[in-house]
Design a protein around this motif. Structure first.
Motif, PDB file in Angstrom:
ATOM      1  N   ASP A  23       1.647   1.205 -10.761  1.00  7.45           N
ATOM      2  CA  ASP A  23       2.328   0.028 -11.178  1.00  7.45           C
ATOM      3  C   ASP A  23       3.058  -0.579 -10.190  1.00  7.45           C
ATOM      4  O   ASP A  23       3.337  -1.878 -10.170  1.00  7.45           O
ATOM      5  CB  ASP A  23       3.288   0.447 -12.276  1.00  7.45           C
ATOM      6  N   ARG A  24       3.398   0.119  -9.051  1.00  9.19           N
ATOM      7  CA  ARG A  24       4.186  -0.424  -8.086  1.00  9.19           C
ATOM      8  C   ARG A  24       3.620  -0.552  -6.628  1.00  9.19           C
ATOM      9  O   ARG A  24       4.041  -0.950  -5.874  1.00  9.19           O
ATOM     10  CB  ARG A  24       5.270   0.084  -7.959  1.00  9.19           C
ATOM     11  N   PHE A  25       2.376   0.211  -6.456  1.00 12.10           N
ATOM     12  CA  PHE A  25       1.874   0.126  -5.219  1.00 12.10           C
ATOM     13  C   PHE A  25       0.414   0.018  -5.240  1.00 12.10           C
ATOM     14  O   PHE A  25      -0.183   0.385  -6.522  1.00 12.10           O
ATOM     15  CB  PHE A  25       2.335   1.470  -4.411  1.00 12.10           C
ATOM     16  N   PRO A  64       0.737  -1.367  -0.136  1.00 12.68           N
ATOM     17  CA  PRO A  64       0.075  -0.093   0.062  1.00 12.68           C
ATOM     18  C   PRO A  64       0.868   1.346   0.154  1.00 12.68           C
ATOM     19  O   PRO A  64       1.913   1.394   0.538  1.00 12.68           O
ATOM     20  CB  PRO A  64      -0.928  -0.132   1.359  1.00 12.68           C
ATOM     21  N   LEU A  65       0.460   2.376  -0.707  1.00 15.22           N
ATOM     22  CA  LEU A  65       1.036   3.615  -0.592  1.00 15.22           C
ATOM     23  C   LEU A  65      -0.313   4.504  -0.180  1.00 15.22           C
ATOM     24  O   LEU A  65      -1.348   4.799  -0.946  1.00 15.22           O
ATOM     25  CB  LEU A  65       1.478   4.122  -1.944  1.00 15.22           C
ATOM     26  N   PHE A  83      13.071   7.020  -3.987  1.00 14.27           N
ATOM     27  CA  PHE A  83      13.202   7.015  -2.569  1.00 14.27           C
ATOM     28  C   PHE A  83      12.313   6.052  -2.015  1.00 14.27           C
ATOM     29  O   PHE A  83      12.651   5.323  -1.023  1.00 14.27           O
ATOM     30  CB  PHE A  83      12.805   8.639  -2.146  1.00 14.27           C
ATOM     31  N   LEU A  84      11.024   5.910  -2.433  1.00 17.82           N
ATOM     32  CA  LEU A  84      10.452   4.929  -1.740  1.00 17.82           C
ATOM     33  C   LEU A  84      10.593   3.497  -1.754  1.00 17.82           C
ATOM     34  O   LEU A  84      10.341   2.453  -0.815  1.00 17.82           O
ATOM     35  CB  LEU A  84       8.940   4.998  -2.310  1.00 17.82           C
ATOM     36  N   HIS A  85      11.529   3.247  -2.889  1.00  8.88           N
ATOM     37  CA  HIS A  85      11.999   1.813  -3.001  1.00  8.88           C
ATOM     38  C   HIS A  85      13.543   1.635  -2.584  1.00  8.88           C
ATOM     39  O   HIS A  85      14.128   0.540  -2.699  1.00  8.88           O
ATOM     40  CB  HIS A  85      11.985   1.492  -4.500  1.00  8.88           C
ATOM     41  N   PRO A 110       4.057   3.730   3.705  1.00 11.65           N
ATOM     42  CA  PRO A 110       4.684   4.638   3.000  1.00 11.65           C
ATOM     43  C   PRO A 110       3.549   5.718   2.758  1.00 11.65           C
ATOM     44  O   PRO A 110       2.607   5.195   2.348  1.00 11.65           O
ATOM     45  CB  PRO A 110       5.448   4.231   1.781  1.00 11.65           C
ATOM     46  N   VAL A 111       3.984   7.065   2.844  1.00 12.11           N
ATOM     47  CA  VAL A 111       3.029   8.094   2.658  1.00 12.11           C
ATOM     48  C   VAL A 111       3.507   9.083   1.483  1.00 12.11           C
ATOM     49  O   VAL A 111       4.614   9.591   1.504  1.00 12.11           O
ATOM     50  CB  VAL A 111       2.819   8.877   3.835  1.00 12.11           C
ATOM     51  N   LEU A 112       2.612   9.421   0.563  1.00 10.24           N
ATOM     52  CA  LEU A 112       3.082  10.409  -0.367  1.00 10.24           C
ATOM     53  C   LEU A 112       2.063  11.522  -0.110  1.00 10.24           C
ATOM     54  O   LEU A 112       0.766  11.413  -0.110  1.00 10.24           O
ATOM     55  CB  LEU A 112       2.718   9.777  -1.698  1.00 10.24           C
ATOM     56  N   ALA A 113       2.413  12.922   0.096  1.00 12.88           N
ATOM     57  CA  ALA A 113       1.682  13.820   0.632  1.00 12.88           C
ATOM     58  C   ALA A 113       1.893  15.042  -0.178  1.00 12.88           C
ATOM     59  O   ALA A 113       3.094  15.368  -0.159  1.00 12.88           O
ATOM     60  CB  ALA A 113       1.577  14.064   2.059  1.00 12.88           C
ATOM     61  N   ILE A 114       0.988  15.752  -0.746  1.00 15.93           N
ATOM     62  CA  ILE A 114       1.253  16.918  -1.538  1.00 15.93           C
ATOM     63  C   ILE A 114       0.402  18.142  -0.934  1.00 15.93           C
ATOM     64  O   ILE A 114      -0.783  18.067  -0.722  1.00 15.93           O
ATOM     65  CB  ILE A 114       0.591  16.552  -2.832  1.00 15.93           C
TER      66      ILE A 114
END
Length: 244
Positions: free
Chosen positions: A35-37, A5-6, A239-241, A74-78
């Motif tokens: 594609d990856r998460f 999950p992301l 970075f996430l990987h 992991p978190v992607l935040a904008i």
């Protein structure tokens, strides 16, 4: 084999599940990550008090994370989502294991604060609020004049703006600079050199305050152009990987 999950935190004017054109737009931007998460858009519930503060808002998100994920993710935040993620990382560190921030910092810059306060004032007065954001989208006076009617149309003819006011009110009072050292998640900040919502100087202060954090700067890019830059997904995914 299932994808990891992301969690993704964005600002959307409406609370609750992100649907329709807002979801289409978000997923279009996030397509390289899918594609990856297993990309999960995490949003606030409806009905929050318009005077909510950022720690209280982060606590609401913490409940949503605990319900949605079996462990740290992991978190992607904008942008505004990044402000929420920073508070979440400081107050609820066990929920995140890695953090990518795009176009955000530990507090708003003056232009961003002015624009968001104007948005709040228009919303509370029953006016369509988004034209107030034209000043932070483009530095061009002509561009702002052309953009305001389009933003006005994007708001729609009706609708309760209280959910948007709540989250922007929390962001208006947000200042985590004194607590950045408490963030333990490995962190990457990606920032446009011409961002006026959160200035590059504030992004640098934020990166310097978080132990081990890195800052990547895109020269010539403003706030929104940072997220649509082709390098954004590439740098975030690298970075996430990273191991560890």
């Amino acid at each position: 084999m299932s994808l990891p999950p992301l969690a993704v935190l964005l600002f959307t004017p409406r609370a609750g599940e992100i649907t329709g054109s807002a979801r289409w737009s978000a997923m279009r931007m996030l397509r390289p990550f899918a594609d990856r998460f297993d990309v999960r858009l995490v949003n606030r519930p409806a009905g929050l008090p318009v005077t909510i503060a950022m720690p209280e808002l982060a606590a609401v998100y913490a409940e949503r994370f605990a319900a949605a994920f079996a462990g740290p993710v992991p978190v992607l935040a904008i942008s505004t989502g990044g402000a929420i993620a920073l508070q979440l990382a400081a107050d609820h560190p066990k929920l995140l294991d890695r953090l990518v921030l795009g176009g955000t910092a530990a507090t708003l810059g003056p232009p961003g604060r002015r624009a968001q306060r104007a948005y709040i004032e228009r919303a509370l007065a029953g006016r369509r609020p988004s034209p107030a954001l034209a000043d932070i989208v483009t530095p061009s006076p002509l561009g702002r004049r052309l953009l305001r009617p389009l933003l006005w149309l994007s708001d729609g003819a009706s609708g309760d703006r209280a959910d948007a006011v709540a989250v922007l009110h929390a962001e208006d009072g947000f200042d985590l600079r004194a607590r950045l050292g408490e963030i333990t998640a490995p962190t990457l900040l990606i920032h446009g050199a011409e961002d006026v919502v959160y200035s590059l100087e504030l992004a640098r202060q934020t990166a310097e305050g978080i132990p081990g954090a890195r800052l990547v700067v895109y020269e010539g890019r403003g706030h929104s152009a940072t997220f649509t830059d082709r390098r954004f997904a590439r740098d975030a995914l690298a970075f996430l990987h990273e191991p560890g």
